[in-house]
Design an enzyme around this catalytic site. Structure first.
Site: not given
Length: 702
Positions: A492-493, A496, A499
């Site tokens: 998940h992290e 980021h 992105h």
């Protein structure tokens, strides 16, 4: 939920990026925090030189420099244009941006009383300095003049969007208020900044406590790897026995595996009562002050509630739209909790009534009974270093990102940090840092930071991105085995970071995305953890080297919707309470009483507690960042589930045309276009909430 620090508004992004400017030579020589970042990779943060004592001068000099940069903009006698106003605004305050980055990272990761004192002193001063820019009537008049002629002055579509978003952001922040109102608004902002620091300091103090265990028999049922972590924590505290630190990463395994019900209750009560013990670390009065100040600020700005103000620049637009989505899911979550409790009660027997400290323990027994799946059986396949490599592999295969580890060649603020140089198609992207382990002084949770954002506007910048986790560090020489949930958090992290690394925007003011879009790329990235390719290459048994057997993966897949009542209800209750708290018109609230009343109104199952109770809800009260915005995880998940469905419809999670389109349309474009329009361009329609419901195993919407 995972936390991150990304620019959520244009205003937040503007002063934090800029062209090089010259600080006074004597200040630069005396203070390394004021020197332009140097070295390879277009310069890197001087983490090895950061000290609390350096920040007062660094803040003062950098603030003066930014003030002078804006003064030159407003003093320009020429008619305002994009070139003489908007561009220099985009390139203002670089030195202050760097100092703020260093300070923010240190207060989140290496907090000490010295940093806490600095935060209390400088947070309100920095807020006041930002207000002086926002409230500058001459500056806003120039913005208005450019906006008025935006369609006839030869601006590109991106430039017109940038001008529009800057103007809207300044208005939301009070640029059109009269002088008396501006003074009042600045007072509110400074008081809030102080209160945020106060809340963070109190919560960190409670999370630094630990329950000491000297009788090993009380740890029965807890895996050896978890006990080793508790032993290491006791050694760190110079205490005999074992220490269960008051953070989620230490508490959850105890609640899941400890057979001593009294220990589970003791640990659970300590954890859920952080900030709510009526002592020096109690946060309730601070929270009440924050909620009241937010309501007063919203009224001053012309909004009914804080939530109405905060949601102006979001995809949902209104509190009602966010509540509508949440209440479409809440009944299904409650119903599933009731089913889960019935299943657990059958195993627990008539002699035990399921309480909140029993939920994780008995859910594991149900999981074992129903799926023959034991979470402890999974951990040997999730060795931290291997899972990190799996995340890098997936990013390379999907998006062409290449990672070369350079740990030890650039400064870091903690010796266990790792660093990679990142390229794509032969072009330098930037650096990626990892800080994975819990320690005293580091805030809890997991989050992403961007030390430096990408931008194309000259002088162009490459990205410096980081991930921060709180995995429990074992004793020296022991393997770092993480749970399936921890592995999901890691992916998940890293979403980021992906992105940030794929961003390709010209103007810094078009980099930040709406709050309810921010979690979307990270949630999408979780899907690749359990792909067979990643598992075969990287989820290998830390002792035997064997790949995870298909039979074990089948059990995981079969159980994917297991316990979704618990997972959804503990999160969603927090999001609903957040929204209701910030739609109180006058902002007058007793936090504990409000929490009890609101949970009763929505029918919160008594067997579980909010994921973040109000007294410890860092997302809401350490800053404005997620206030009236915790719903954004669910909003993003609606797009996330529907996005992965696009890969499935294409026939493979590795379908390259879909990955290329996802990166090109949604990941690389920042906020250059409306995010809802960008999603429709990618998917051909609005997101389908049924994909979310199916993913959680809930009945789909009609």
């Amino acid at each position: 939920m995972r936390q991150l620090l990304l620019a959520a508004t244009v205003l937040a992004a503007l002063p934090m990026t800029a062209a090089p400017a010259q600080a006074p030579a004597t200040a630069v020589i005396a203070n390394p925090l004021l020197v332009d970042w140097t070295g390879s990779y277009s310069g890197v943060p001087p983490w090895d030189k950061v000290r609390p004592v350096l920040f007062p001068q660094a803040f003062a000099v950098a603030l003066d420099e930014r003030t002078a940069e804006y003064a030159r903009i407003t003093a320009d006698p020429a008619a305002p244009t994009f070139a003489n106003t908007i561009l220099p605004m985009q390139l203002a305050g670089q030195r202050l941006g760097r100092v703020n980055t260093l300070f923010g990272v240190m207060t989140g990761n290496m907090n000490t009383p010295a940093y806490q004192a600095l935060d209390r002193e400088w947070s309100p001063r920095l807020a006041a300095a930002q207000d002086r820019i926002t409230f500058d009537a001459k500056l806003f008049a120039r913005i208005e003049a450019i906006y008025a002629k935006r369609g006839t002055s030869g601006l590109t579509q991106q430039q017109m969007r940038l001008v529009t978003r800057i103007r809207e952001s300044y208005i939301r922040q009070g640029a059109q208020l009269d002088p008396g109102q501006k003074a009042q608004l600045s007072a509110y902002n400074q008081q809030l900044a102080t209160a945020f620091s106060d809340f963070s300091e109190r919560l960190l103090a409670d999370e630094s406590t630990a329950i000491l265990i000297t009788d090993e028999a009380r740890l029965a049922g807890i895996p050896d790897s978890v006990k080793a972590v508790a032993k290491a924590a006791a050694v760190e505290r110079k205490q005999p026995g074992w220490a269960i630190v008051n953070t989620r990463s230490a508490v959850d395994p105890v609640l899941t595996f400890a057979t001593d019900r009294g220990l589970r209750e003791q640990v659970w009560r300590a954890f859920v009562n952080r900030g709510d013990n009526g002592d020096a670390n109690d946060t309730n009065a601070t929270i009440a002050k924050i909620v009241k100040l937010r309501a007063d600020r919203a009224h001053l700005l012309g909004f009914k509630t804080h939530a109405d103000w905060r949601m102006q620049d979001t995809m949902a637009k209104t509190p009602a739209a966010a509540m509508d989505l949440m209440m479409r899911v809440w009944p299904a979550a409650k119903a599933r909790v009731a089913e889960e409790v019935r299943d657990m009660q059958t195993i627990a027997g008539a002699g035990i009534t399921i309480e909140p400290w029993d939920y994780r323990f008995y859910q594991e027994k149900v999981r074992k009974s129903r799926y023959d799946l034991d979470q402890a059986e999974l951990k040997p396949y999730f060795e931290l270093n291997n899972i990190i490599q799996g995340s890098l592999y997936a990013a390379n295969r999907l998006y062409g990102l290449e990672f070369k580890e350079i740990t030890g060649t650039v400064p870091v603020f903690e010796p266990n940090m790792r660093v990679w140089h990142v390229t794509r198609n032969g072009k330098e992207v930037g650096l990626f840092y990892r800080d994975d382990f819990a320690r005293t002084g580091k805030r809890s949770g997991a989050w992403a930071n961007t030390y430096r954002n990408q931008r194309g506007l000259a002088p162009a910048q490459i990205v410096l991105s980081s991930n921060n986790n709180n995995f429990a560090k074992p004793a020296k020489g022991e393997p770092v085995l993480i749970s399936l949930d921890d592995a999901n958090t890691l992916f998940h992290e890293f979403g980021h970071a992906i992105h940030a690394m794929l961003q390709d925007v010209e103007y810094p003011g078009l980099a930040g995305t709406p709050r309810d879009f921010v979690e979307y790329p990270s949630q999408v990235n979780e899907h690749w953890l359990l792909t067979r390719d990643v598992l075969d290459k990287y989820a290998r048994h830390y002792q035997t080297g064997a790949a995870m057997p298909q039979a074990l993966l089948d059990k995981i897949k079969a159980s994917e919707t297991f316990n979704q009542g618990f997972a959804t209800a503990e999160y969603l209750s927090s999001a609903i309470v957040d929204m209701k708290l910030h739609t109180i018109p006058d902002g007058v609230v007793d936090p504990d009483a409000f929490e009890r009343t609101t949970l009763a109104e929505i029918g919160m199952p008594r067997q579980l507690v909010m994921r973040h109770r109000i007294p410890q809800f860092q997302h809401l009260f350490a800053s404005d960042s997620y206030s009236a915005g915790y719903y954004s995880y669910l909003w993003s998940e609606t797009m996330d589930a529907d996005t992965f469905a696009a890969f499935e419809e294409a026939g493979s999670p590795w379908d390259k045309p879909t990955a290329d389109r996802f990166a090109r349309v949604l990941l690389s474009t920042g906020n250059e276009t409306d995010r809802a329009e960008a999603y429709r361009l990618f998917r051909g329609r609005d997101p389908d909430v049924n994909a979310l419901l199916r993913g959680r195993g809930f009945p789909t919407a009609k």
